[in-house]
Design an enzyme around this catalytic site. Structure first.
Site, PDB file in Angstrom:
ATOM      1  N   ASP A  40       0.825  -1.204   0.000  1.00  0.00           N
ATOM      2  CA  ASP A  40       0.000   0.000   0.000  1.00  0.00           C
ATOM      3  C   ASP A  40       0.861   1.256   0.000  1.00  0.00           C
ATOM      4  OD1 ASP A  40      -2.189  -1.612   0.016  1.00  0.00           O
ATOM      5  OD2 ASP A  40      -2.696  -1.299   2.124  1.00  0.00           O
ATOM      6  N   ALA A  41       1.969   1.196   0.733  1.00  0.00           N
ATOM      7  CA  ALA A  41       2.844   2.369   0.834  1.00  0.00           C
ATOM      8  C   ALA A  41       3.451   2.708  -0.524  1.00  0.00           C
ATOM      9  CB  ALA A  41       3.950   2.112   1.857  1.00  0.00           C
ATOM     10  N   SER A  89      -9.410 -21.928 -40.426  1.00  0.00           N
ATOM     11  CA  SER A  89      -9.794 -23.143 -39.735  1.00  0.00           C
ATOM     12  C   SER A  89      -9.078 -24.311 -40.405  1.00  0.00           C
ATOM     13  CB  SER A  89     -11.307 -23.327 -39.786  1.00  0.00           C
ATOM     14  OG  SER A  89     -11.758 -23.301 -41.118  1.00  0.00           O
ATOM     15  N   LYS A 122      -5.588 -31.952 -30.448  1.00  0.00           N
ATOM     16  CA  LYS A 122      -6.585 -30.934 -30.804  1.00  0.00           C
ATOM     17  C   LYS A 122      -7.462 -30.686 -29.583  1.00  0.00           C
ATOM     18  CE  LYS A 122      -9.916 -29.629 -34.335  1.00  0.00           C
ATOM     19  NZ  LYS A 122     -10.933 -29.134 -33.391  1.00  0.00           N
ATOM     20  N   CYS A 434     -49.441 -29.938 -24.189  1.00  0.00           N
ATOM     21  CA  CYS A 434     -50.314 -29.427 -23.139  1.00  0.00           C
ATOM     22  C   CYS A 434     -50.923 -28.127 -23.657  1.00  0.00           C
ATOM     23  CB  CYS A 434     -49.520 -29.172 -21.862  1.00  0.00           C
ATOM     24  SG  CYS A 434     -50.464 -28.281 -20.596  1.00  0.00           S
TER      25      CYS A 434
END
Length: 725
Positions: A40-41, A89, A122, A434
């Site tokens: 922090d310092a 690809s 792969k 339904c």
């Protein structure tokens, strides 16, 4: 020699830039990775120094200065970015004959031995491109359409293996690296356990979990997902001596600190390639990550350049894909589920079994006729298959293992959730439904989950378990969502009291409270102290964001039967307003390319129902956007497909069906769902089916995925369609 710029000495400007980078990196490690590396310092000293510099030279105090956004959460916007070099690809081989044919072609073109070959696994992951300038990571992007991907730099930086700066003395000025993001099988299982504990929907497989993790809008979530990267190729290499072979590239990558697999081998002959393939086919589940085959590359870069690429892929590499994994398990029972349109679907409940990297205990059986056709009985030992992302499928029973205790499945006559008598809409229909679309809890739950999905509003915090909690009747509590009309009226006050049943993770049945003997219930949207969960607050934020969704997504979210993303996008493009769509006649709707009479009739039938109209009006009052906005200036992609109509069919490697159609429309083309004489091109992925047959019969040009990428980039003049895939 110090030179001033805008009145600021060069030394001050350079120190400000240095401090900015130090502070930004510290913020990143503190707020995102939760792993600070400075005290922090020390951090406070940097902040004091940069503030003093800005006090002395106010020109340095820009909006992106650390002093203007200290501690601010970092988010990812997934902006579109263009790859330096197009991402290709790979062609596939599924048999030894196809592998040998590839080797023979390369030998014929080179007029010499193609070997040595580099063989590598792969990985079933997500393709990524990392761009380094002067050794510093400046961008990470998904594959996208191969030309344009999404910027995921913030999220990739949370992956510990990806260096922020390359090491060594021979770092290129510009290096574009290809790789694969993946999740180990162990990390995948742990992630799913955590998601289930949080009441969220688990991922289907490691590849989906890696993709979902990488596309989190908050990098802090990505940082918790234990993602990994393996680098396996070069897009661009400028400014230092380029390697002479693929294997040399991996050694150079290692020296620069880039992660490379150790599970590769350089061999001289095709027989040795076959041995490598056979070994990992036997040991495909022994690797820490999922694999679906072996990639074979001509190792020498000089030979690679001589072989070049087709419209599909590089000629110097091929992916040998392993066949689908089949296992046997016990079919414990056959139950039915009720979908968002009321369709009742039987599914098998099996003794949990691991297949293709994930544990499976349920598999669809489609309909009662399919159960009879396959001859499956409850209690059978069955063959189960799952290939890649495909839904688990019961292939057949193992009849010779029957002992006489097996029994036939009988389709129910009444809805298992609301008790309504089931029926077929027309004589001869395969499916039974339904008819209680308004009050059936199952249908409402499925519609809410669907509306929150990626093809509609994209509300990630509203998963399946949350949709269940919002819609299940749990007396004396009334569910807060009784139709979709209630969705955008949810508030914190309405959510916090909601309770839900605690279910057993294995059986799905409600757990019983040992003290009361009653089903155990807990608050879903609040913690034990009654305070809102973080996910609850996120849900409310995402509901607000969803109000600004594109018009076609709103149309999809309404769950109008037969209206999927393709038809919704066509309707939005044609009418640009929900009111105009519902005001249009059936003939006007049917005339829209990609809609037709069935969808047109379904739209008119849906809007004729009073509680359906109430959904639209309530959403309108809540602020949901009902009109399409014109794209902002400069955001439009080149209209390479202006005047063209395309149909996408089959499974593409780099696109979902929705994203392929969005790419077509963004470039001025029309994306439709059926092939006709008006179709300009059919884009055919794997398992293309009847649409491919019809296109060939009508003489419609057929493109594979690589040709489709070129078409998007350059238009019709950039491709040749003389060879069909």
């Amino acid at each position: 020699m110090s030179v001033e710029q805008d009145g600021v000495p060069a030394a001050a400007r350079e120190r400000h830039a240095e401090l900015s980078e130090l502070i930004n990196e510290a913020n990143w490690r503190y707020y995102v990775l939760d792993a600070p590396t400075v005290s922090d310092a020390e951090y406070d000293a940097w902040m004091r120094e940069i503030k003093e510099l800005e006090e002395a030279h106010p020109e340095l105090r820009t909006p992106d200065s650390p002093t203007q956004r200290v501690g601010a959460p970092i988010s990812t916007t997934f902006a579109k970015v263009r790859h330096v070099q197009r991402m290709e690809s790979l062609d596939n081989a599924f048999s030894d004959e196809e592998l040998a044919a590839w080797e023979a072609r390369t030998r014929r073109m080179l007029e010499r031995e193609p070997g040595p070959y580099l063989c590598e696994l792969k990985i079933d992951g997500l393709a990524i491109s990392l761009l380094y300038e002067k050794g510093r990571l400046v961008r990470a992007a998904t594959r996208g359409d191969g030309v344009v991907g999404e910027d995921v730099t913030h999220n990739v930086r949370t992956i510990a293996e990806v260096p922020y700066r390359l090491s060594g003395d021979d770092v290129p000025d510009l290096l574009e690296v290809r790789g694969e993001v993946y999740l180990t099988v162990a990390a995948f299982e742990e992630l799913n356990r955590r998601l289930l504990d949080e009441g969220k929907q688990p991922f289907a497989n490691p590849r989906n979990s890696a993709a979902g993790s990488l596309r989190q809008k908050d990098p802090r979530i990505t940082a918790q997902r234990d993602l990994h990267v393996i680098c396996h190729g070069i897009g661009r290499w400028d400014g230092s001596e380029v390697p002479k072979a693929q294997s040399e590239t991996y050694e150079r990558f290692k020296a620069m600190g880039l992660p490379v697999s150790d599970l590769y081998r350089v061999v001289d002959t095709l027989d040795e390639v076959r041995e490598f393939i056979a070994y990992y086919q036997r040991h495909r589940h022994d690797t820490p990550y999922e694999i679906d085959g072996v990639v074979v590359k001509v190792d020498d870069f000089g030979k690679q350049r001589q072989l070049g690429s087709t419209a599909r892929a590089p000629r110097w590499a091929i992916a040998y894909k392993y066949p689908p994994v089949e296992v046997t398990t016990k079919l414990l029972g056959i139950e039915v589920s009720v979908g968002r349109t009321g369709r009742v679907t039987p599914y098998g409940v099996m003794k949990p079994v691991k297949v293709a990297g994930s544990t499976v205990e349920r598999a669809t059986l489609h309909n009662a006729d399919e159960v009879r056709r396959k001859g499956v009985l409850i209690g059978d030992t069955v063959v189960l298959r799952k290939a890649g992302d495909v839904i688990p499928e019961i292939v057949k029973p193992v009849e010779e293992l029957r002992d006489g205790s097996e029994r036939e499945f009988v389709m129910p006559t009444h809805c298992p959730e609301c008790g309504t008598e089931l029926r077929r809409e027309r004589e001869g229909d395969v499916d039974i439904r339904c008819p209680n679309s308004r009050s059936c809890p199952a249908q409402l739950r499925e519609r809410i989950f669907f509306a929150a999905g990626r093809g509609a509003f994209e509300i990630s915090s509203l998963g399946y378990v949350a949709a269940t909690a919002l819609t299940q009747p749990l007396p004396p509590q009334e569910p807060p969502v009784r139709t979709e009309a209630d969705l955008f009226d949810l508030t914190l006050e309405r959510l916090l009291p909601i309770r839900t049943l605690v279910r057993d993770q294995d059986t799905g049945l409600p757990k019983i409270d040992p003290k009361t003997g009653e089903p155990k219930v807990v608050r879903f949207f609040a913690n034990q102290n009654g305070e809102p969960k973080k996910t609850t607050l996120t849900l409310l934020e995402q509901l607000e964001q969803a109000k600004r969704a594109q018009l076609w997504r709103v149309i999809v979210a309404l769950s109008i039967r037969h209206v999927g993303p393709v038809a919704a996008q066509a309707l939005a493009a044609e009418f640009r307003s929900l009111d105009r769509i519902f005001a249009a006649s059936e003939e006007e709707l049917a005339a829209v390319e990609g809609v037709g009479p069935t969808i047109a009739a379904s739209i008119r039938e849906w809007y004729a129902v009073d509680w359906h109209r109430e959904i639209v009006e309530r959403w309108r009052r809540a602020g949901v956007r009902m009109e399409e906005e014109a794209p902002a200036a400069g955001e439009e992609l080149p209209k390479t497909l202006e005047g063209l109509t395309l149909v996408v069919t089959g499974t593409l490697q780099n696109f979902s069906r929705d994203s392929a159609n969005e790419a077509i429309q963004a470039r001025g083309g029309k994306a439709t769902g059926s092939v006709s004489k008006k179709t300009s091109y059919l884009v055919a992925g794997e398992n293309a089916g009847s649409k491919l047959d019809k296109a060939i019969k009508l003489g419609v040009p057929v493109l594979d995925e690589a040709q489709f990428l070129i078409l998007l980039e350059k238009g019709p003049e950039g491709i040749s369609t003389t060879e069909q895939p």
